[in-house]
Enzyme design. Sequence first.
Site: not given
Length: 376
Positions: A166-168
């Site tokens: 997942l993106d940051k």
Amino acid sequence: MISDDDINDEDLDEIETDEAEEAIATPSGAYELTVVEADAGLRLDRFLANHIPGLSRARIQALLRDGQVEGASGVTHDAGAKVKLGQAYRITVPPPEPAGPIGEPLPLTIVYEDKHLIVIDKPAGLVVHPAAGHAQGTLVNALIAHCGDELSGISGVKRPGIVHRLDKDTSGLLVVAKTDAAHQGLAEQFASHGADGRLVRTYEAFVWGTLAKPSGSIDANLGRSPSNRTRMAVVRGEHGRHATTHFEVAESFTGPDDKPLAARLRLALETGRTHQIRVHLAHIGHPVMGDATYGAGFKSSTRRLTENAAKALENLGRQALHAMELGFEHPVTGRQLHFTSARPADMAALYDALKPAPVASSHTGRKQAKRNVSKR
């Protein structure tokens, strides 16, 4: 925080079988195997994988390349060689190497955990994997500290098996393998992206504007932006990689001027490309609210928000995207597992601010008027 009500009771009952126990880890050491009639004609890597539980074919192929497999004629590197009846092989499995990243005792919200895998509810702001600028303080660092000796070695290294990311600044559910066998099984499911019905991934997003259709699909190839290599973009023609995102409009919101303003979407991925949801939604003119990278062109739209909604979006400080649902087949026990994550507090505040204030019914208004008259 995820409550027990969000997880099926049957999913919490871990089934332990002899096969499952064997697949937890493959002890280091030498294994001597002889080809029997049922094995004759198999590829060497397949033969070895069939008789050494817990070692994936990819791991066995790496051991072959490293000269860890010997036949009657000495060391062999040919994974595709066909084995013959009566042939003997010796394969040496070295102890797992220590993980490169250091373990850090960071707080984790653990949804589910057994000897094979762990499901985490990732908060926004947490980087999944160490990289340039993020050597520490990542989910991998936290998992190395938390799992300890339960990490039996992914491809020969004691590390968590990351099969999706997942993106940051995207929050939500993420599953990580602890063993080579679990890593192989999960990776296979994520590679098919739910085409066989085993994998379910659903996201919730708040986007600018209201969509013309209640549901649909965005099918557009993705690749590195030719103008900015740190960003992804929709690329034309045969360039880039195939990517498909399915969406469903759950709710639409109007601004104080009663004109369309925003929408809440449920999204499912048919592919899993970097920044896929964010790029696809921006591509159709409905970027994720709060997305500074792909939704910067809609910054002026914040002027149409109510004061409460504008404040909620400012406090969010990230893209309003949450991985709310994750389902998959347990790669060792075969059980179907399913988890959901409640909308995080920052997105819940945005949702509450976008919803129109309740309007008193005419009946309630008449009753209030009568009370005012009686007071006179």
